[in-house]
Every structure is written in C-alpha cells, then in structure tokens.
Design a protein around this motif. Structure first.
Motif, PDB file in Angstrom:
ATOM      1  N   LYS A   7       0.836  -1.197   0.000  1.00 40.92           N
ATOM      2  CA  LYS A   7       0.000   0.000   0.000  1.00 40.92           C
ATOM      3  C   LYS A   7       0.872   1.249   0.000  1.00 40.92           C
ATOM      4  CE  LYS A   7      -4.337  -0.815   2.223  1.00 40.92           C
ATOM      5  NZ  LYS A   7      -5.085  -0.722   3.482  1.00 40.92           N
ATOM      6  N   MET A  54       3.977   1.558  -1.137  1.00 40.01           N
ATOM      7  CA  MET A  54       4.613   1.712  -2.438  1.00 40.01           C
ATOM      8  C   MET A  54       3.625   2.246  -3.468  1.00 40.01           C
ATOM      9  SD  MET A  54       7.772   0.963  -2.103  1.00 40.01           S
ATOM     10  CE  MET A  54       8.317   0.683  -3.758  1.00 40.01           C
ATOM     11  N   LEU A  55       2.391   1.751  -3.420  1.00 39.62           N
ATOM     12  CA  LEU A  55       1.371   2.216  -4.346  1.00 39.62           C
ATOM     13  C   LEU A  55       1.073   3.698  -4.104  1.00 39.62           C
ATOM     14  CD1 LEU A  55      -0.618   1.436  -6.578  1.00 39.62           C
ATOM     15  CD2 LEU A  55      -2.273   0.918  -4.802  1.00 39.62           C
ATOM     16  N   LYS A  56       0.962   4.092  -2.841  1.00 41.16           N
ATOM     17  CA  LYS A  56       0.717   5.499  -2.523  1.00 41.16           C
ATOM     18  C   LYS A  56       1.867   6.374  -3.009  1.00 41.16           C
ATOM     19  CE  LYS A  56      -2.134   4.730   1.580  1.00 41.16           C
ATOM     20  NZ  LYS A  56      -2.212   4.876   3.049  1.00 41.16           N
ATOM     21  N   CYS A  57       3.091   5.920  -2.801  1.00 41.65           N
ATOM     22  CA  CYS A  57       4.255   6.690  -3.256  1.00 41.65           C
ATOM     23  C   CYS A  57       4.271   6.820  -4.773  1.00 41.65           C
ATOM     24  CB  CYS A  57       5.540   6.038  -2.783  1.00 41.65           C
ATOM     25  SG  CYS A  57       5.850   6.254  -1.030  1.00 41.65           S
ATOM     26  N   PHE A  58       3.950   5.737  -5.463  1.00 43.40           N
ATOM     27  CA  PHE A  58       3.922   5.774  -6.923  1.00 43.40           C
ATOM     28  C   PHE A  58       2.850   6.734  -7.427  1.00 43.40           C
ATOM     29  CE2 PHE A  58       2.201   4.158 -10.952  1.00 43.40           C
ATOM     30  CZ  PHE A  58       3.319   4.317 -11.739  1.00 43.40           C
ATOM     31  N   VAL A  59       1.655   6.656  -6.838  1.00 40.36           N
ATOM     32  CA  VAL A  59       0.564   7.539  -7.259  1.00 40.36           C
ATOM     33  C   VAL A  59       0.922   8.991  -6.976  1.00 40.36           C
ATOM     34  CG1 VAL A  59      -1.830   8.189  -6.774  1.00 40.36           C
ATOM     35  CG2 VAL A  59      -1.236   5.790  -7.083  1.00 40.36           C
ATOM     36  N   SER A  92       3.929  10.328  -6.681  1.00 41.32           N
ATOM     37  CA  SER A  92       5.003  10.740  -7.590  1.00 41.32           C
ATOM     38  C   SER A  92       4.459  11.016  -8.983  1.00 41.32           C
ATOM     39  CB  SER A  92       6.081   9.665  -7.666  1.00 41.32           C
ATOM     40  OG  SER A  92       6.662   9.467  -6.405  1.00 41.32           O
ATOM     41  N   SER A  93       3.530  10.184  -9.434  1.00 39.44           N
ATOM     42  CA  SER A  93       2.930  10.387 -10.751  1.00 39.44           C
ATOM     43  C   SER A  93       2.152  11.696 -10.796  1.00 39.44           C
ATOM     44  CB  SER A  93       2.000   9.226 -11.101  1.00 39.44           C
ATOM     45  OG  SER A  93       2.711   8.030 -11.130  1.00 39.44           O
TER      46      SER A  93
END
Length: 113
Positions: free
Chosen positions: A3, A5-10, A12-13
């Motif tokens: 979760k 990592m997904l939050k960080c990716f979103v 950052s995007s």
C-alpha cells in the motif's frame, strides 16, 4: 508495504504531471508575453504523428526512441572501468554480507539448542 509503495507511486505520478502541466503553462505565458510564436520555444509535452503514421511523444523537446538507443549502445560495446569495478564491489559486498548473516544465523541456532 505494498500500500505504501502504491501510494508513493501515485503521489510521484501526480507530482510529475503537475510539473509538466506547470511547464506547459509557463510556456504559454511566455508566448503571450512575447506576443508572437517563437519556433525555438517548444512546449513541455508534444505528441506528433511521424511519417510512418505512428505516434511519437516528446517531453521537454526531447524525442525518445528506446529501440534506437538500445541498438546504438549495443554497437558501441564500450568498456566502462568504473562500471566493472562497481559490479565487482557489489558482488564482494554481497558475499561478505551473506557470509556474515550465515555466521550469525549459525551462532543464534547454536545458542538456542
């Protein structure tokens, strides 16, 4: 962990898209301030159709064709001393750490038996 990592990716995007949007707005502001179109002043993000009919995207005026870059790198076949040195250092560090962990695991196992 997933979760996070997904939050960080979103996040950052979203931030990347915000930066690109801001650059595009700044470009439009410069064009309005000048009062005329300058061909040297390109937009932050452009999508064009090339001669073969495929879409080609360019970010900040730089067009990326990864296949051509990969072929060019394979043709060069250059030897990078620091790259090889880094790989050997990484292998050595991996071996040392693996040995240390194995030693600690054996030590802990012997203490509990």
């Amino acid at each position: 962990m997933m979760k996070f990592m997904l939050k960080c990716f979103v996040l950052s995007s979203i931030l990347l898209l915000g930066v690109l949007f801001g650059m595009q707005q700044a470009n439009q502001g410069l064009v309005k301030m000048k009062g005329y179109e300058d061909p040297n002043l390109s937009s932050a993000f452009e999508v064009k159709n090339d001669s073969s009919g495929e879409l080609e995207a360019s970010v900040l005026g730089v067009s990326h064709n990864l296949e051509e870059k990969q072929e060019k790198l394979e043709e060069m076949e250059a030897f990078n001393f620091f790259s090889q040195l880094g790989k050997k250092f990484a292998a050595l560090a991996n071996a040392v750490i693996t040995g240390f962990i194995t030693f600690l695991a054996g030590l802990v196992e012997s203490l509990f038996q």
